[in-house]
Motif scaffolding. Structure first.
Motif, PDB file in Angstrom:
ATOM      1  N   ILE A   1       0.830  -1.208   0.000  1.00  0.00           N
ATOM      2  CA  ILE A   1       0.000   0.000   0.000  1.00  0.00           C
ATOM      3  C   ILE A   1       0.863   1.255   0.000  1.00  0.00           C
ATOM      4  O   ILE A   1       0.549   2.257  -0.654  1.00  0.00           O
ATOM      5  CB  ILE A   1      -0.952  -0.019   1.210  1.00  0.00           C
ATOM      6  N   ILE A   2       1.985   1.211   0.712  1.00  0.00           N
ATOM      7  CA  ILE A   2       2.871   2.381   0.771  1.00  0.00           C
ATOM      8  C   ILE A   2       3.586   2.608  -0.554  1.00  0.00           C
ATOM      9  O   ILE A   2       3.702   3.750  -1.027  1.00  0.00           O
ATOM     10  CB  ILE A   2       3.893   2.217   1.916  1.00  0.00           C
ATOM     11  N   LEU A   3       4.045   1.537  -1.191  1.00  0.00           N
ATOM     12  CA  LEU A   3       4.887   1.669  -2.373  1.00  0.00           C
ATOM     13  C   LEU A   3       4.097   1.894  -3.657  1.00  0.00           C
ATOM     14  O   LEU A   3       4.607   2.538  -4.574  1.00  0.00           O
ATOM     15  CB  LEU A   3       5.766   0.414  -2.524  1.00  0.00           C
ATOM     16  N   ARG A   4       2.895   1.368  -3.750  1.00  0.00           N
ATOM     17  CA  ARG A   4       2.111   1.501  -4.978  1.00  0.00           C
ATOM     18  C   ARG A   4       1.261   2.765  -4.929  1.00  0.00           C
ATOM     19  O   ARG A   4       0.399   2.912  -4.079  1.00  0.00           O
ATOM     20  CB  ARG A   4       1.210   0.277  -5.164  1.00  0.00           C
ATOM     21  N   LYS A   5       1.492   3.691  -5.847  1.00  0.00           N
ATOM     22  CA  LYS A   5       0.742   4.946  -5.880  1.00  0.00           C
ATOM     23  C   LYS A   5      -0.737   4.708  -6.186  1.00  0.00           C
ATOM     24  O   LYS A   5      -1.596   5.494  -5.781  1.00  0.00           O
ATOM     25  CB  LYS A   5       1.344   5.885  -6.916  1.00  0.00           C
ATOM     26  N   GLN A   6      -1.044   3.618  -6.921  1.00  0.00           N
ATOM     27  CA  GLN A   6      -2.430   3.314  -7.225  1.00  0.00           C
ATOM     28  C   GLN A   6      -3.243   2.996  -5.976  1.00  0.00           C
ATOM     29  O   GLN A   6      -4.470   3.072  -5.992  1.00  0.00           O
ATOM     30  CB  GLN A   6      -2.510   2.121  -8.197  1.00  0.00           C
ATOM     31  N   LEU A   7      -2.550   2.623  -4.903  1.00  0.00           N
ATOM     32  CA  LEU A   7      -3.230   2.281  -3.646  1.00  0.00           C
ATOM     33  C   LEU A   7      -3.236   3.430  -2.653  1.00  0.00           C
ATOM     34  O   LEU A   7      -3.645   3.239  -1.506  1.00  0.00           O
ATOM     35  CB  LEU A   7      -2.556   1.058  -3.015  1.00  0.00           C
ATOM     36  N   HIS A   8      -2.788   4.601  -3.074  1.00  0.00           N
ATOM     37  CA  HIS A   8      -2.803   5.763  -2.185  1.00  0.00           C
ATOM     38  C   HIS A   8      -4.194   6.388  -2.203  1.00  0.00           C
ATOM     39  O   HIS A   8      -4.414   7.469  -2.743  1.00  0.00           O
ATOM     40  CB  HIS A   8      -1.728   6.770  -2.603  1.00  0.00           C
ATOM     41  N   LYS A   9      -5.127   5.665  -1.605  1.00  0.00           N
ATOM     42  CA  LYS A   9      -6.516   6.084  -1.522  1.00  0.00           C
ATOM     43  C   LYS A   9      -6.982   5.891  -0.083  1.00  0.00           C
ATOM     44  O   LYS A   9      -6.445   5.044   0.643  1.00  0.00           O
ATOM     45  CB  LYS A   9      -7.390   5.273  -2.484  1.00  0.00           C
ATOM     46  N   PRO A  10      -8.003   6.649   0.348  1.00  0.00           N
ATOM     47  CA  PRO A  10      -8.445   6.543   1.751  1.00  0.00           C
ATOM     48  C   PRO A  10      -8.796   5.130   2.192  1.00  0.00           C
ATOM     49  O   PRO A  10      -8.439   4.717   3.291  1.00  0.00           O
ATOM     50  CB  PRO A  10      -9.675   7.463   1.784  1.00  0.00           C
ATOM     51  N   VAL A  11      -9.488   4.364   1.333  1.00  0.00           N
ATOM     52  CA  VAL A  11      -9.908   3.024   1.743  1.00  0.00           C
ATOM     53  C   VAL A  11      -8.708   2.140   2.045  1.00  0.00           C
ATOM     54  O   VAL A  11      -8.721   1.344   2.998  1.00  0.00           O
ATOM     55  CB  VAL A  11     -10.808   2.394   0.653  1.00  0.00           C
ATOM     56  N   TYR A  12      -7.630   2.282   1.277  1.00  0.00           N
ATOM     57  CA  TYR A  12      -6.434   1.480   1.513  1.00  0.00           C
ATOM     58  C   TYR A  12      -5.609   2.033   2.676  1.00  0.00           C
ATOM     59  O   TYR A  12      -4.889   1.283   3.337  1.00  0.00           O
ATOM     60  CB  TYR A  12      -5.591   1.406   0.241  1.00  0.00           C
ATOM     61  N   ILE A  13      -5.709   3.320   2.912  1.00  0.00           N
ATOM     62  CA  ILE A  13      -5.052   3.906   4.092  1.00  0.00           C
ATOM     63  C   ILE A  13      -5.673   3.332   5.367  1.00  0.00           C
ATOM     64  O   ILE A  13      -4.963   2.930   6.301  1.00  0.00           O
ATOM     65  CB  ILE A  13      -5.166   5.437   4.066  1.00  0.00           C
ATOM     66  N   PHE A  14      -7.012   3.278   5.398  1.00  0.00           N
ATOM     67  CA  PHE A  14      -7.685   2.679   6.548  1.00  0.00           C
ATOM     68  C   PHE A  14      -7.287   1.209   6.698  1.00  0.00           C
ATOM     69  O   PHE A  14      -7.090   0.729   7.816  1.00  0.00           O
ATOM     70  CB  PHE A  14      -9.203   2.789   6.383  1.00  0.00           C
ATOM     71  N   LEU A  15      -7.185   0.512   5.590  1.00  0.00           N
ATOM     72  CA  LEU A  15      -6.789  -0.900   5.632  1.00  0.00           C
ATOM     73  C   LEU A  15      -5.378  -1.065   6.183  1.00  0.00           C
ATOM     74  O   LEU A  15      -5.115  -1.990   6.961  1.00  0.00           O
ATOM     75  CB  LEU A  15      -6.878  -1.501   4.224  1.00  0.00           C
ATOM     76  N   ALA A  16      -4.464  -0.168   5.799  1.00  0.00           N
ATOM     77  CA  ALA A  16      -3.089  -0.248   6.296  1.00  0.00           C
ATOM     78  C   ALA A  16      -3.047  -0.095   7.816  1.00  0.00           C
ATOM     79  O   ALA A  16      -2.307  -0.821   8.500  1.00  0.00           O
ATOM     80  CB  ALA A  16      -2.227   0.824   5.628  1.00  0.00           C
ATOM     81  N   TYR A  17      -3.815   0.831   8.344  1.00  0.00           N
ATOM     82  CA  TYR A  17      -3.870   0.991   9.800  1.00  0.00           C
ATOM     83  C   TYR A  17      -4.469  -0.255  10.454  1.00  0.00           C
ATOM     84  O   TYR A  17      -4.027  -0.680  11.533  1.00  0.00           O
ATOM     85  CB  TYR A  17      -4.695   2.223  10.170  1.00  0.00           C
ATOM     86  N   LEU A  18      -5.477  -0.852   9.829  1.00  0.00           N
ATOM     87  CA  LEU A  18      -6.077  -2.069  10.373  1.00  0.00           C
ATOM     88  C   LEU A  18      -5.060  -3.202  10.427  1.00  0.00           C
ATOM     89  O   LEU A  18      -4.970  -3.934  11.421  1.00  0.00           O
ATOM     90  CB  LEU A  18      -7.276  -2.470   9.517  1.00  0.00           C
ATOM     91  N   LEU A  19      -4.266  -3.338   9.379  1.00  0.00           N
ATOM     92  CA  LEU A  19      -3.230  -4.370   9.346  1.00  0.00           C
ATOM     93  C   LEU A  19      -2.150  -4.102  10.391  1.00  0.00           C
ATOM     94  O   LEU A  19      -1.615  -5.032  11.008  1.00  0.00           O
ATOM     95  CB  LEU A  19      -2.607  -4.439   7.949  1.00  0.00           C
ATOM     96  N   PHE A  20      -1.823  -2.828  10.595  1.00  0.00           N
ATOM     97  CA  PHE A  20      -0.829  -2.470  11.611  1.00  0.00           C
ATOM     98  C   PHE A  20      -1.322  -2.826  13.013  1.00  0.00           C
ATOM     99  O   PHE A  20      -0.554  -3.316  13.850  1.00  0.00           O
ATOM    100  CB  PHE A  20      -0.526  -0.974  11.523  1.00  0.00           C
ATOM    101  N   ILE A  21      -2.606  -2.622  13.261  1.00  0.00           N
ATOM    102  CA  ILE A  21      -3.183  -2.991  14.557  1.00  0.00           C
ATOM    103  C   ILE A  21      -3.134  -4.502  14.749  1.00  0.00           C
ATOM    104  O   ILE A  21      -2.908  -4.997  15.866  1.00  0.00           O
ATOM    105  CB  ILE A  21      -4.632  -2.472  14.653  1.00  0.00           C
ATOM    106  N   ASP A  22      -3.321  -5.261  13.672  1.00  0.00           N
ATOM    107  CA  ASP A  22      -3.217  -6.717  13.769  1.00  0.00           C
ATOM    108  C   ASP A  22      -1.811  -7.150  14.176  1.00  0.00           C
ATOM    109  O   ASP A  22      -1.634  -8.107  14.938  1.00  0.00           O
ATOM    110  CB  ASP A  22      -3.582  -7.358  12.431  1.00  0.00           C
ATOM    111  N   ILE A  23      -0.794  -6.457  13.650  1.00  0.00           N
ATOM    112  CA  ILE A  23       0.586  -6.765  14.038  1.00  0.00           C
ATOM    113  C   ILE A  23       0.793  -6.497  15.527  1.00  0.00           C
ATOM    114  O   ILE A  23       1.451  -7.276  16.233  1.00  0.00           O
ATOM    115  CB  ILE A  23       1.572  -5.946  13.189  1.00  0.00           C
ATOM    116  N   ILE A  24       0.238  -5.404  16.012  1.00  0.00           N
ATOM    117  CA  ILE A  24       0.356  -5.070  17.437  1.00  0.00           C
ATOM    118  C   ILE A  24      -0.263  -6.180  18.291  1.00  0.00           C
ATOM    119  O   ILE A  24       0.320  -6.620  19.293  1.00  0.00           O
ATOM    120  CB  ILE A  24      -0.312  -3.717  17.725  1.00  0.00           C
TER     121      ILE A  24
END
Length: 298
Positions: free
Chosen positions: A47-70
């Motif tokens: 999500i960070i590296l692909r510019k096509q994924l720089h959208k709000p829905v994928y930003i929310f998903l990235a935070y969700l995945l980060f919480i899963d790591i925690i």
């Protein structure tokens, strides 16, 4: 400083198998942890590296995945330690684990509620969506949510610091604030009321957001079907496509990276492109290496 901070708790033993079996149990937990963290990190980096994924829905998903790591890091390493070494845990480490477990349990529903609002705006206000939800606004919303959850959870260890603990056996394989509080001989009414109030506020907020947002989405879908056939043929498919994706976010993700990786076509295509690029890179390196080999002349 309370002397009980030097206290040592005993977590509930999860297995009583013979010592020779424990390395295998440890290996299973270790494998699950490595796979979980790796999959989440791969999708976050994608999500960070692909510019096509720089959208709000994928930003929310990235935070969700980060919480899963925690969550995985807060639970699984401690379980592995209990299997191999012992089930003792110092009170300060117990507080840290309880904090991150509670933070995960509070943060994930808030993220799912925010994603529900995002889908509502995408379906019901598609023309204004790019103005209402931008990447910068998405990050600000998530950081505000992070601070809110840290504030709510941060009060609980402060409430526990004033207690004196006269028991040391926890009924769980991990530390939870309410379970730790019950090990005290002091009055824990304040902790209980605070936990119930915060749980009530969170659950009420999540249920309200879900009912309102998806109720409005369903209403929009029903209204669209009552319009002209030409408009229905074009817009209803668009709306139902977003609706199916929106309802998907309501499911409690047991394996978010796997589920979202295969569910979201944009992430799947990006991962395929990244995989193809890596294969091409490795192939070019091999070809250059073979071309650089100089055979001796006889």
């Amino acid at each position: 400083m309370n002397q009980s901070l030097k206290h040592v708790f005993f977590l509930q033993a999860i297995f009583n198998e013979p010592p020779q079996v424990r390395p295998w149990t440890f290996s299973v937990f270790f494998f699950i942890y490595i796979v979980t963290v790796t999959l989440n990190l791969v999708l976050i980096l994608l999500i960070i590296l692909r510019k096509q994924l720089h959208k709000p829905v994928y930003i929310f998903l990235a935070y969700l995945l980060f919480i899963d790591i925690i969550c995985s890091t807060a639970v699984l390493p401690r379980l592995m330690y209990s299997v191999i070494v012992n089930n003792e845990i110092r009170i300060n480490l117990c507080f840290i684990q309880a904090f991150f477990i509670s933070f995960y349990a509070l943060m994930e529903p808030y993220i799912l509620a925010i994603m529900a609002i995002d889908r509502y705006l995408a379906v019901c206000h598609p023309l204004r969506y790019g103005v209402l939800i931008t990447n910068s606004k998405a990050h600000r919303v998530m950081w505000a949510t992070l601070c809110w959850c840290f504030l709510i959870i941060g009060v609980q260890p402060l409430l526990l610091l004033r207690l004196t603990f006269c028991k040391d056996v926890l009924p769980n394989v991990g530390c939870l604030f309410i379970a730790v509080a019950k090990l005290s001989c002091d009055d824990i009414t304040v902790q209980s009321i605070y936990g119930l109030v915060m749980a009530f506020i969170t659950i009420t907020f999540i249920i309200t957001v879900v009912i309102i947002t998806y109720g409005l989405i369903l209403y929009e879908c029903l209204c669209s079907t009552k319009n002209s056939e030409g408009r229905t043929g074009k817009s209803s498919s668009h709306i139902f496509k977003h609706l199916s994706g929106s309802l998907f976010y309501l499911l409690q993700p047991l394996a978010n990276p796997i589920v979202y990786g295969f569910r979201m076509a944009e992430i799947r295509r990006s991962f395929q492109r990244l995989w193809i690029c890596s294969l091409r890179l490795r192939l070019s390196v091999v070809l250059k290496w073979r071309a650089s080999i100089v055979l001796p002349n006889f």
